[in-house]
Scaffold this motif. Structure first.
Motif, short mmCIF file in Angstrom:
data_model
loop_
_atom_site.label_atom_id
_atom_site.label_comp_id
_atom_site.label_asym_id
_atom_site.label_seq_id
_atom_site.Cartn_x
_atom_site.Cartn_y
_atom_site.Cartn_z
N MET A 10 0.82 -1.21 0.00
CA MET A 10 0.00 0.00 0.00
C MET A 10 0.87 1.27 0.00
O MET A 10 0.49 2.26 -0.61
CB MET A 10 -0.92 0.01 1.21
CG MET A 10 -2.01 1.06 1.07
SD MET A 10 -2.94 1.23 2.57
CE MET A 10 -1.70 1.86 3.66
N CYS A 13 1.28 2.78 -3.32
CA CYS A 13 0.10 2.93 -4.18
C CYS A 13 0.04 4.36 -4.74
O CYS A 13 0.23 5.34 -4.02
CB CYS A 13 -1.17 2.62 -3.39
SG CYS A 13 -2.67 2.78 -4.37
N ARG A 14 -0.24 4.45 -6.04
CA ARG A 14 -0.33 5.77 -6.70
C ARG A 14 -1.61 5.83 -7.55
O ARG A 14 -1.65 6.48 -8.60
CB ARG A 14 0.90 6.01 -7.58
CG ARG A 14 2.22 5.95 -6.81
CD ARG A 14 3.43 6.26 -7.68
NE ARG A 14 3.48 7.65 -8.06
CZ ARG A 14 4.00 8.61 -7.30
NH1 ARG A 14 4.51 8.33 -6.12
NH2 ARG A 14 4.00 9.86 -7.71
N ALA A 15 -2.66 5.16 -7.08
CA ALA A 15 -3.88 5.03 -7.91
C ALA A 15 -4.65 6.34 -8.08
O ALA A 15 -5.42 6.47 -9.03
CB ALA A 15 -4.79 3.95 -7.33
N CYS A 16 -4.49 7.29 -7.16
CA CYS A 16 -5.29 8.53 -7.23
C CYS A 16 -4.37 9.71 -7.52
O CYS A 16 -3.71 10.22 -6.59
CB CYS A 16 -6.01 8.78 -5.90
SG CYS A 16 -7.00 7.40 -5.35
N LEU A 19 -4.52 12.83 -5.20
CA LEU A 19 -4.03 12.62 -3.83
C LEU A 19 -2.53 12.40 -3.79
O LEU A 19 -1.86 12.81 -2.84
CB LEU A 19 -4.78 11.45 -3.18
CG LEU A 19 -6.30 11.62 -3.07
CD1 LEU A 19 -6.90 10.51 -2.23
CD2 LEU A 19 -6.66 12.98 -2.50
N VAL A 20 -2.00 11.75 -4.80
CA VAL A 20 -0.55 11.55 -4.85
C VAL A 20 0.13 12.91 -4.93
O VAL A 20 1.08 13.20 -4.20
CB VAL A 20 -0.16 10.66 -6.06
CG1 VAL A 20 1.36 10.65 -6.25
CG2 VAL A 20 -0.68 9.24 -5.87
N ARG A 23 -0.36 14.76 -1.42
CA ARG A 23 0.41 14.22 -0.28
C ARG A 23 1.90 14.54 -0.46
O ARG A 23 2.60 14.79 0.52
CB ARG A 23 0.15 12.71 -0.12
CG ARG A 23 0.91 11.82 -1.10
CD ARG A 23 0.44 10.37 -1.13
NE ARG A 23 1.38 9.58 -1.93
CZ ARG A 23 1.11 8.44 -2.54
NH1 ARG A 23 -0.08 7.90 -2.45
NH2 ARG A 23 2.02 7.80 -3.23
N PRO A 43 0.84 6.90 1.43
CA PRO A 43 -0.36 6.29 2.02
C PRO A 43 -0.08 5.88 3.47
O PRO A 43 1.03 5.44 3.78
CB PRO A 43 -0.59 5.05 1.14
CG PRO A 43 0.06 5.38 -0.16
CD PRO A 43 1.26 6.22 0.18
N VAL A 115 -10.03 6.11 3.14
CA VAL A 115 -9.11 6.58 2.09
C VAL A 115 -7.74 6.75 2.75
O VAL A 115 -7.64 7.37 3.80
CB VAL A 115 -9.61 7.91 1.48
CG1 VAL A 115 -8.57 8.53 0.56
CG2 VAL A 115 -10.92 7.67 0.73
N ARG A 116 -6.70 6.19 2.14
CA ARG A 116 -5.42 6.06 2.84
C ARG A 116 -4.45 7.22 2.60
O ARG A 116 -3.38 7.26 3.21
CB ARG A 116 -4.76 4.73 2.46
CG ARG A 116 -5.67 3.50 2.63
CD ARG A 116 -6.03 3.28 4.07
NE ARG A 116 -7.09 2.32 4.28
CZ ARG A 116 -6.93 1.07 4.71
NH1 ARG A 116 -5.73 0.59 4.92
NH2 ARG A 116 -7.97 0.30 4.93
N CYS A 117 -4.79 8.13 1.68
CA CYS A 117 -3.92 9.29 1.43
C CYS A 117 -4.65 10.56 1.84
O CYS A 117 -5.87 10.66 1.69
CB CYS A 117 -3.54 9.38 -0.04
SG CYS A 117 -2.50 8.02 -0.55
N ALA A 131 -11.59 3.97 -5.35
CA ALA A 131 -10.26 3.48 -5.74
C ALA A 131 -9.54 2.87 -4.55
O ALA A 131 -8.76 1.93 -4.69
CB ALA A 131 -9.44 4.62 -6.33
N CYS A 132 -9.78 3.39 -3.37
CA CYS A 132 -9.08 2.93 -2.17
C CYS A 132 -9.77 1.74 -1.50
O CYS A 132 -9.24 1.18 -0.56
CB CYS A 132 -8.92 4.09 -1.18
SG CYS A 132 -7.42 3.95 -0.20
N TRP A 135 -7.98 -1.63 -0.35
CA TRP A 135 -7.16 -1.65 0.88
C TRP A 135 -8.05 -1.84 2.10
O TRP A 135 -7.67 -2.52 3.06
CB TRP A 135 -6.34 -0.36 1.01
CG TRP A 135 -5.40 -0.16 -0.15
CD1 TRP A 135 -5.43 0.87 -1.06
CD2 TRP A 135 -4.32 -1.01 -0.55
NE1 TRP A 135 -4.43 0.70 -1.98
CE2 TRP A 135 -3.73 -0.44 -1.69
CE3 TRP A 135 -3.80 -2.21 -0.04
CZ2 TRP A 135 -2.63 -1.02 -2.33
CZ3 TRP A 135 -2.71 -2.78 -0.69
CH2 TRP A 135 -2.14 -2.20 -1.82
#
Ligand code: SF4
Length: 228
Positions: A10, A13-16, A19-20, A23, A43, A115-117, A131-132, A135
């Motif tokens: 995790m 993770c760079r799915a969003c 948010l990437v 952060r 994350p 949501v982890r980010c 997307a999250c 996880w």
């Protein structure tokens, strides 16, 4: 269950994209202000044991809280409220949470975020929530053998939880029950209770929408239900 491998996957993770960007931008700007401490900017993992009896589902890390310290609900006012309450009802070994190595432990409780980010203005989009979800599903699978109670902090996390529970193989009653502070839903077959609780956000604690007594009542009854 290997939480280390889950955390490692995790943490990259760079799915969003939004948010990437956020952060990392926040981390780059703020690293200077916290030059004596590492700044996480990735994350944020769940905190607590894999064999937890109680799962707490929050919204997302705060930009200068979990996004800074790398521990969920740590380094911001919401986290101060949450850990103090968990300590008062016997679910946390300390009343405060600062960073890795502070000795804080949650013997029977795991804290996760929908949501982890960290999102701008603490507001993830519904696309980011979806997307999250994988996880969150992994965490729900992880704790499944021991889980007794899920405490859900706020309506966003409440909405995020139900499809994740289904994907993790729990049976979920229909129709969906709307979020409310103190609302309880029992999952058929497992007896797991899902409990709604207002989020201890600054807005809610400032305005008195959520109080220490309200949090202690929810977490105290979660501890009793989970026989912790
Ligand atoms: Fe990945 Fe979740 Fe962060 Fe999106 S919010 S980049 S899905 S860890």
């Amino acid at each position: 269950a290997d939480t280390g491998a889950l955390d490692a996957r995790m943490s990259v993770c760079r799915a969003c994209p939004r948010l990437v960007r956020w952060r990392e931008e926040v981390a780059a700007v703020r690293r200077a202000a916290y030059a004596d401490q590492p700044y996480w900017g990735r994350p944020v993992s769940s905190f607590g044991p894999a064999d937890a009896r109680i799962l707490i589902v929050g919204l997302a890390p705060a930009a200068h809280g979990g996004n800074r310290t790398g521990r969920i609900f740590t380094g911001d006012r919401s986290g101060d409220w949450l850990f103090a309450s968990l300590h008062r009802v016997g679910l946390a070994t300390r009343a405060t949470s600062h960073s890795a190595g502070d000795g804080q432990r949650l013997p029977a409780t795991r804290i996760v975020a929908a949501v982890r980010c960290a999102p701008p203005a603490n507001k993830p989009t519904t696309a980011e929530r979806d997307a999250c979800r994988p996880w969150l599903v992994r965490d729900l699978e992880l704790v499944r053998p021991t889980l007794r109670v899920v405490v859900v902090l706020g309506g966003f996390a409440w909405t995020a939880l139900w499809p994740a529970l289904e994907q993790a193989g729990y049976s979920v009653p229909a129709p969906r029950v709307p979020f409310g502070h103190g609302t309880r839903v029992e999952l058929p077959g497992t007896g797991v209770r899902v409990v709604g609780c207002y989020h201890p956000s600054q807005q809610n604690t400032f305005t008195g929408r959520v109080t220490e007594v309200m949090l202690d009542t929810v977490f105290g009854s979660a501890a009793a239900l989970a026989e912790v």
